[in-house]
Design a protein around this motif. Structure first.
Motif, PDB file in Angstrom:
ATOM      1  N   ALA A   3       4.961  19.176 -39.413  1.00 29.37           N
ATOM      2  CA  ALA A   3       4.683  17.861 -39.985  1.00 29.37           C
ATOM      3  C   ALA A   3       5.582  16.776 -39.392  1.00 29.37           C
ATOM      4  O   ALA A   3       5.158  15.622 -39.249  1.00 29.37           O
ATOM      5  CB  ALA A   3       4.857  17.927 -41.509  1.00 29.37           C
ATOM      6  N   ASP A   4       6.809  17.115 -39.007  1.00 29.56           N
ATOM      7  CA  ASP A   4       7.731  16.102 -38.474  1.00 29.56           C
ATOM      8  C   ASP A   4       7.223  15.538 -37.144  1.00 29.56           C
ATOM      9  O   ASP A   4       7.250  14.322 -36.918  1.00 29.56           O
ATOM     10  CB  ASP A   4       9.121  16.714 -38.245  1.00 29.56           C
ATOM     11  N   THR A   5       6.757  16.433 -36.276  1.00 24.92           N
ATOM     12  CA  THR A   5       6.241  15.980 -34.977  1.00 24.92           C
ATOM     13  C   THR A   5       5.032  15.070 -35.186  1.00 24.92           C
ATOM     14  O   THR A   5       4.908  14.011 -34.555  1.00 24.92           O
ATOM     15  CB  THR A   5       5.842  17.193 -34.105  1.00 24.92           C
ATOM     16  N   LEU A   6       4.147  15.486 -36.103  1.00 27.07           N
ATOM     17  CA  LEU A   6       2.947  14.671 -36.356  1.00 27.07           C
ATOM     18  C   LEU A   6       3.320  13.302 -36.934  1.00 27.07           C
ATOM     19  O   LEU A   6       2.704  12.294 -36.586  1.00 27.07           O
ATOM     20  CB  LEU A   6       2.010  15.414 -37.309  1.00 27.07           C
ATOM     21  N   LYS A   7       4.346  13.287 -37.759  1.00 27.48           N
ATOM     22  CA  LYS A   7       4.763  12.010 -38.357  1.00 27.48           C
ATOM     23  C   LYS A   7       5.329  11.074 -37.278  1.00 27.48           C
ATOM     24  O   LYS A   7       5.015   9.877 -37.253  1.00 27.48           O
ATOM     25  CB  LYS A   7       5.817  12.283 -39.440  1.00 27.48           C
ATOM     26  N   VAL A   8       6.153  11.622 -36.394  1.00 26.76           N
ATOM     27  CA  VAL A   8       6.708  10.809 -35.301  1.00 26.76           C
ATOM     28  C   VAL A   8       5.570  10.260 -34.442  1.00 26.76           C
ATOM     29  O   VAL A   8       5.557   9.076 -34.068  1.00 26.76           O
ATOM     30  CB  VAL A   8       7.694  11.657 -34.450  1.00 26.76           C
ATOM     31  N   PHE A   9       4.568  11.114 -34.160  1.00 26.69           N
ATOM     32  CA  PHE A   9       3.400  10.674 -33.385  1.00 26.69           C
ATOM     33  C   PHE A   9       2.641   9.568 -34.121  1.00 26.69           C
ATOM     34  O   PHE A   9       2.352   8.515 -33.548  1.00 26.69           O
ATOM     35  CB  PHE A   9       2.466  11.860 -33.108  1.00 26.69           C
ATOM     36  N   ASP A  10       2.322   9.818 -35.397  1.00 27.72           N
ATOM     37  CA  ASP A  10       1.529   8.853 -36.175  1.00 27.72           C
ATOM     38  C   ASP A  10       2.204   7.476 -36.206  1.00 27.72           C
ATOM     39  O   ASP A  10       1.544   6.449 -36.032  1.00 27.72           O
ATOM     40  CB  ASP A  10       1.392   9.320 -37.634  1.00 27.72           C
ATOM     41  N   GLN A  11       3.515   7.475 -36.427  1.00 31.75           N
ATOM     42  CA  GLN A  11       4.221   6.194 -36.547  1.00 31.75           C
ATOM     43  C   GLN A  11       4.250   5.467 -35.206  1.00 31.75           C
ATOM     44  O   GLN A  11       4.113   4.240 -35.153  1.00 31.75           O
ATOM     45  CB  GLN A  11       5.640   6.441 -37.081  1.00 31.75           C
ATOM     46  N   VAL A 116      10.020  10.559 -29.424  1.00 32.88           N
ATOM     47  CA  VAL A 116       8.667   9.996 -29.562  1.00 32.88           C
ATOM     48  C   VAL A 116       7.770  10.517 -28.432  1.00 32.88           C
ATOM     49  O   VAL A 116       6.640  10.968 -28.664  1.00 32.88           O
ATOM     50  CB  VAL A 116       8.723   8.446 -29.568  1.00 32.88           C
ATOM     51  N   LEU A 117       8.287  10.487 -27.215  1.00 32.11           N
ATOM     52  CA  LEU A 117       7.475  10.933 -26.066  1.00 32.11           C
ATOM     53  C   LEU A 117       7.153  12.424 -26.174  1.00 32.11           C
ATOM     54  O   LEU A 117       6.038  12.850 -25.856  1.00 32.11           O
ATOM     55  CB  LEU A 117       8.200  10.628 -24.755  1.00 32.11           C
ATOM     56  N   THR A 118       8.122  13.198 -26.652  1.00 37.47           N
ATOM     57  CA  THR A 118       7.870  14.629 -26.831  1.00 37.47           C
ATOM     58  C   THR A 118       6.781  14.850 -27.876  1.00 37.47           C
ATOM     59  O   THR A 118       5.921  15.730 -27.717  1.00 37.47           O
ATOM     60  CB  THR A 118       9.167  15.363 -27.253  1.00 37.47           C
ATOM     61  N   MET A 124      -0.834  15.852 -27.737  1.00 45.05           N
ATOM     62  CA  MET A 124      -1.919  15.772 -26.744  1.00 45.05           C
ATOM     63  C   MET A 124      -2.181  17.126 -26.074  1.00 45.05           C
ATOM     64  O   MET A 124      -3.313  17.445 -25.737  1.00 45.05           O
ATOM     65  CB  MET A 124      -1.600  14.710 -25.672  1.00 45.05           C
ATOM     66  N   MET A 125      -1.125  17.931 -25.900  1.00 44.49           N
ATOM     67  CA  MET A 125      -1.309  19.203 -25.188  1.00 44.49           C
ATOM     68  C   MET A 125      -2.193  20.191 -25.963  1.00 44.49           C
ATOM     69  O   MET A 125      -2.832  21.049 -25.350  1.00 44.49           O
ATOM     70  CB  MET A 125       0.047  19.843 -24.852  1.00 44.49           C
ATOM     71  N   VAL A 126      -2.238  20.063 -27.278  1.00 41.58           N
ATOM     72  CA  VAL A 126      -3.142  20.945 -28.038  1.00 41.58           C
ATOM     73  C   VAL A 126      -4.586  20.668 -27.609  1.00 41.58           C
ATOM     74  O   VAL A 126      -5.338  21.580 -27.231  1.00 41.58           O
ATOM     75  CB  VAL A 126      -2.985  20.739 -29.568  1.00 41.58           C
TER      76      VAL A 126
END
Ligand code: HEM
Length: 135
Positions: A3-11, A116-118, A124-126
């Motif tokens: 969830a943390d990665t998705l949150k960083v992406f969403d924001q 953020v870039l990670t 995107m890689m999924v």
């Protein structure tokens, strides 16, 4: 995906989309990355294309979020469209696509960090992995 990665992406996506230049800049960088990419978009209506890409970025995030369902639930249509029987987009072009997107985020997101870039790359890689598996 966590969830943390998705949150960083969403924001970051919200911050990028707040900049009017976001998708224009993405296509500017992507089309300049190879004459073959440019040629594939020679007849494209970019008003439609940017609207559709906005939606697909959300579909990519849903595919990353809902790994239990599998990416096909969200990305089947894109896989058909981009595969060898359609637009015939091979793996090397996905590298250019992702590099162009990350460069655009770097320029556009005022709060961009390596984290953020990670997050963008991982989300995107999924979807990219799925589209390539369906080529
Ligand atoms: C995961 C990465 C990608 C995503 C999410 C994506 C997304 C999309 C979307 C949403 C559309 C428009 C669909 C519609 O018309 O409703 C599209 C069309 C297209 N994409 Fe991609 N794409 C990706 C990778 C690529 C790559 C690497 C290329 C290489 C050149 C490419 C070339 C095209 C072309 C040529 C079209 C059709 C444009 C037209 O209608 O004139 N895409 N893509």
């Amino acid at each position: 995906m966590d969830a943390d990665t998705l949150k960083v992406f969403d924001q970051s996506l919200v911050r990028c989309q707040a900049q009017e230049s976001f998708l224009d800049r993405f296509y500017e960088i992507f089309l300049a990355s190879s004459p073959i990419v440019k040629a594939k978009f020679s007849n494209t209506d970019f008003v439609h294309q940017k609207r559709a890409l906005r939606m697909s970025l959300h579909a990519m995030a849903l595919a990353a979020e809902d790994e239990a369902a599998g990416p096909a639930k969200y990305l089947e249509g894109y896989a058909e469209q981009h595969g060898s029987r359609g637009l015939n987009i091979g793996a090397e072009y996905y590298d250019l696509w992702l590099d162009s997107l990350l460069q655009t985020v770097r320029e556009t997101d005022p709060e961009c960090t390596p984290e953020v870039l990670t997050a963008w790359e991982r989300v995107m890689m999924v979807g990219i992995g799925y589209l390539l598996s369906r080529y």
